[in-house]
Design a protein around this motif. Structure first.
Motif, mmCIF file in Angstrom:
data_model
loop_
_atom_site.group_PDB
_atom_site.id
_atom_site.type_symbol
_atom_site.label_atom_id
_atom_site.label_comp_id
_atom_site.label_asym_id
_atom_site.label_seq_id
_atom_site.Cartn_x
_atom_site.Cartn_y
_atom_site.Cartn_z
ATOM 1 N N TYR A 250 -18.414 11.757 -7.150
ATOM 2 C CA TYR A 250 -17.494 12.645 -6.443
ATOM 3 C C TYR A 250 -17.227 11.544 -5.185
ATOM 4 C CZ TYR A 250 -14.644 15.847 -4.562
ATOM 5 O OH TYR A 250 -13.120 16.488 -3.959
ATOM 6 N N GLN A 251 -18.564 11.194 -4.608
ATOM 7 C CA GLN A 251 -18.220 10.881 -3.614
ATOM 8 C C GLN A 251 -17.038 9.273 -3.566
ATOM 9 O OE1 GLN A 251 -22.262 10.104 -1.630
ATOM 10 N NE2 GLN A 251 -20.749 9.163 0.172
ATOM 11 N N HIS A 252 -17.796 8.853 -4.994
ATOM 12 C CA HIS A 252 -17.111 7.831 -4.865
ATOM 13 C C HIS A 252 -15.997 7.537 -5.479
ATOM 14 C CE1 HIS A 252 -20.627 4.585 -4.193
ATOM 15 N NE2 HIS A 252 -21.491 5.954 -4.513
ATOM 16 N N ALA A 253 -15.633 8.419 -6.416
ATOM 17 C CA ALA A 253 -14.152 8.964 -6.741
ATOM 18 C C ALA A 253 -12.993 8.936 -5.496
ATOM 19 C CB ALA A 253 -14.286 9.946 -7.732
ATOM 20 N N ARG A 254 -13.828 9.343 -3.993
ATOM 21 C CA ARG A 254 -12.938 10.227 -2.967
ATOM 22 C C ARG A 254 -13.295 8.839 -2.574
ATOM 23 N NH1 ARG A 254 -15.119 14.697 0.140
ATOM 24 N NH2 ARG A 254 -16.420 13.341 0.685
ATOM 25 N N ALA A 255 -13.947 7.800 -2.314
ATOM 26 C CA ALA A 255 -13.492 6.742 -1.399
ATOM 27 C C ALA A 255 -12.567 5.921 -2.681
ATOM 28 C CB ALA A 255 -14.676 6.112 -1.123
ATOM 29 N N GLU A 256 -12.460 5.646 -3.672
ATOM 30 C CA GLU A 256 -11.635 4.438 -4.520
ATOM 31 C C GLU A 256 -10.226 4.746 -4.422
ATOM 32 O OE1 GLU A 256 -12.039 3.498 -9.348
ATOM 33 O OE2 GLU A 256 -11.589 5.893 -8.808
ATOM 34 N N LEU A 257 -10.208 6.215 -4.475
ATOM 35 C CA LEU A 257 -8.840 7.211 -4.802
ATOM 36 C C LEU A 257 -7.707 7.116 -2.910
ATOM 37 C CD1 LEU A 257 -6.602 9.089 -5.456
ATOM 38 C CD2 LEU A 257 -8.121 10.987 -5.012
ATOM 39 N N ALA A 258 -9.053 6.887 -1.729
ATOM 40 C CA ALA A 258 -8.034 6.433 -0.753
ATOM 41 C C ALA A 258 -7.636 4.908 -0.551
ATOM 42 C CB ALA A 258 -9.085 7.072 0.417
ATOM 43 N N SER A 259 -8.575 3.886 -0.774
ATOM 44 C CA SER A 259 -8.200 2.681 -1.365
ATOM 45 C C SER A 259 -6.995 2.498 -2.211
ATOM 46 C CB SER A 259 -9.313 2.138 -1.683
ATOM 47 O OG SER A 259 -10.625 1.908 -1.098
ATOM 48 N N LEU A 260 -7.310 3.267 -3.185
ATOM 49 C CA LEU A 260 -5.758 3.170 -4.106
ATOM 50 C C LEU A 260 -4.450 4.019 -3.883
ATOM 51 C CD1 LEU A 260 -7.849 3.628 -7.476
ATOM 52 C CD2 LEU A 260 -6.758 1.505 -6.566
ATOM 53 N N ARG A 261 -4.616 4.775 -2.576
ATOM 54 C CA ARG A 261 -3.761 4.964 -2.205
ATOM 55 C C ARG A 261 -2.817 4.645 -1.091
ATOM 56 N NH1 ARG A 261 -5.909 10.763 -1.602
ATOM 57 N NH2 ARG A 261 -4.844 12.230 -3.432
ATOM 58 N N GLU A 262 -3.708 3.544 -0.487
ATOM 59 C CA GLU A 262 -2.724 2.560 0.297
ATOM 60 C C GLU A 262 -2.551 1.619 -0.753
ATOM 61 O OE1 GLU A 262 -6.169 1.631 3.471
ATOM 62 O OE2 GLU A 262 -6.094 3.459 3.914
ATOM 63 N N ALA A 263 -3.131 0.860 -1.545
ATOM 64 C CA ALA A 263 -3.253 -0.168 -2.320
ATOM 65 C C ALA A 263 -1.518 0.299 -3.095
ATOM 66 C CB ALA A 263 -3.904 -0.389 -3.425
ATOM 67 N N ALA A 264 -1.407 1.268 -3.115
ATOM 68 C CA ALA A 264 -0.565 1.328 -4.025
ATOM 69 C C ALA A 264 1.541 1.959 -3.318
ATOM 70 C CB ALA A 264 -0.328 2.914 -4.698
ATOM 71 N N GLU A 265 1.101 1.825 -2.043
ATOM 72 C CA GLU A 265 1.783 1.883 -0.934
ATOM 73 C C GLU A 265 2.138 0.985 -0.669
ATOM 74 O OE1 GLU A 265 0.401 4.043 2.095
ATOM 75 O OE2 GLU A 265 0.703 5.822 0.677
ATOM 76 N N ALA A 266 1.075 0.321 -0.643
ATOM 77 C CA ALA A 266 1.244 -1.330 -0.445
ATOM 78 C C ALA A 266 1.868 -1.820 -0.686
ATOM 79 C CB ALA A 266 -0.037 -1.885 -0.128
#
Length: 491
Positions: free
Chosen positions: A405-421
């Motif tokens: 769960y810890q790493h999934a949250r970190a991955e999700l935060a990065s992918l949100r920024e990446a998807a917006e970019a």
């Protein structure tokens, strides 16, 4: 040397005397829960005291009905349906009922057994048996009725240990049911989030297919106007068909997830298609409650409680086997009436009664008895090892769930920024292409990157939700309609 072994080695008269003096004792060991070093906290519990500012003790147990925290009424209804109608749970409940019935039966073995009996017989003796007696004189009949009672005087606890073992087996079955409730509730939630994730991926792919079809129309129109190239048209068509090729697999996974949820809720696979086919967004994920101390986990998880109950049962059965080293006393009695004439039954002179004390001692079979004791002790050793293994697996499952769960949250935060970019990049590429500043291949590359990032984001959202469910499943606290300590045989 144990007390049972000391008595077994005593001379016969002494052993009998000791057995009479020790009425009420129980031979065999009592269960002692093994001490397991679990540490003070979970390594990856980010909400523990000192990391987030919250007290771990304030959140010692997980919230009841955790799925309601996702604020999805359909999910809540599906979980409740599964807890009520799931066939695996119905099987487990039947096992609990069976084990409790056996436990009630063994408790009644502590009381005298009383049976009513009656009989009628008719006989004729031969002429050789009664020489000179006429035929009718050789005929006879007999009538008898009575009440018989028998009671094993449980001086050494054989019956009580057996009842104790059956009671522990019933408790283990109840804990198994609780553990299965945890698993089924979590599996429904996980399947639901996977469904919503697949539907989100499917929506992303459909949206991109629509955009790419519009792009293909644009470059085709430019080609017809003499402003485009065959290369741009071919690349646009390839991109569109590549996106469309993803759709059938995603549609199949959506259908499979709906079928799985239906079966988990006790329905046929196609039943919930109409209910679940409308895509809904994945819920906003809140921080989970703190895991608390590992020692708290040992008191919460029903699978650990079940393993401990089975250790209790196996230990009690050592006492059952050990009691065979000592004499078994049975008190029996009969009161009734017996007569050659049915009309005379229950008359003063037809009364019958008998009181007897029976002694059964297998001291000549001590080798077999000790072999059974050794087998029972080995069974208890096995259950102890299983208990310790269950504890370690529970700790491992919890640590792993927290890590994921810890790493999934970190991955999700990065992918949100990446998807917006990626979305901004695709929009800029199209604007620059329309202004003649870049080639269409740059638009294709930007669109492909946007599609991949949006698809990864949808998958990551589903994985994070599933990982959060796994945390709650590992913590095993506060499940609906199921107390942390399921009721025993009398519950």
């Amino acid at each position: 040397m144990s007390r049972a072994k000391r008595f077994a080695s005593a001379p016969l008269p002494s052993a009998i005397l000791l057995s009479l003096l020790l009425a009420g004792c129980m031979v065999g060991p009592d269960t002692v829960r093994p001490e397991i070093n679990t540490g003070n906290s979970f390594l990856r519990d980010e909400t523990a005291a000192g990391r987030s500012g919250h007290s771990a003790a304030a959140y010692a147990g997980t919230e009841a009905e955790f799925w309601r925290r996702f604020e999805d009424p359909l999910l809540a209804r599906l979980v409740e349906d599964a807890l009520r109608e799931n066939h695996d749970l119905r099987i487990a409940l039947a096992r609990v009922d069976q084990a409790r019935a056996l436990a009630r039966q063994s408790r009644r073995d502590l009381l005298p057994s009383v049976t009513a009996e009656g009989g009628y017989s008719e006989s004729r003796a031969s002429a050789d048996q009664l020489p000179g007696v006429v035929r009718s004189g050789r005929d006879g009949e007999s009538h008898d009725v009575g009440v018989r009672a028998a009671w094993e005087l449980d001086f050494f606890g054989r019956v009580r240990r057996s009842a104790q073992a059956d009671r522990a087996d019933a408790q283990a079955a109840a804990y198994d049911l609780a553990a299965l409730q945890v698993a089924i509730a979590a599996e429904v939630a996980q399947a639901y989030f996977e469904l919503r994730g697949r539907q989100s991926q499917l929506a992303v792919a459909n949206d991109n297919a629509v955009n790419q079809a519009a792009s293909l129309e644009l470059v085709t129109a430019r080609l017809d106007a003499g402003q485009g190239t065959e290369f741009d048209t071919a690349r646009a068509r390839a991109q569109l068909e590549s996106t469309r090729s993803r759709l059938p697999a995603l549609q199949a996974e959506v259908a499979i997830a709906m079928h799985r949820i239906a079966v988990l809720t006790g329905r046929s696979p196609e039943t919930l298609v109409a209910t679940l086919e409308e895509p809904l967004p994945l819920p906003v994920l809140l921080d989970p409650v703190a895991a608390g101390a590992p020692g708290d986990l040992l008191r919460r998880r029903p699978d650990i409680a079940a393993a401990e109950a089975r250790l209790d049962s196996a230990t009690a059965r050592i006492g059952v086997a050990t009691a065979d080293l000592f004499p078994r006393f049975t008190l029996g009695g009969l009161i009734g009436s017996q007569s050659l004439d049915a009309a005379a039954l229950f008359g003063r002179d037809s009364e019958t009664r008998r009181v007897a004390l029976g002694v059964d001692w297998s001291f000549l079979e001590a080798g077999r008895v000790r072999a059974r004791i050794a087998a029972a002790e080995a069974g208890a050793d096995e259950r102890l090892a299983r208990y310790e293994q269950t504890v370690l697996q529970a700790l491992e499952e919890t640590e792993n769930a927290l890590v994921r769960y810890q790493h999934a949250r970190a991955e999700l935060a990065s992918l949100r920024e990446a998807a917006e970019a990626g979305t901004r990049g695709a929009a800029l590429a199209r604007t620059r292409f329309e202004g003649g500043l870049v080639d269409f291949i740059d638009v294709i590359d930007a669109e492909r990157a946007r599609l991949d990032l949006q698809d990864q984001l949808a998958q990551s959202q589903a994985r994070t939700a599933v990982a959060l469910v796994s945390v709650y499943r590992a913590l095993s606290g506060g499940w609906p309609g199921q107390p942390r300590r399921p009721p025993g045989p009398t519950g």
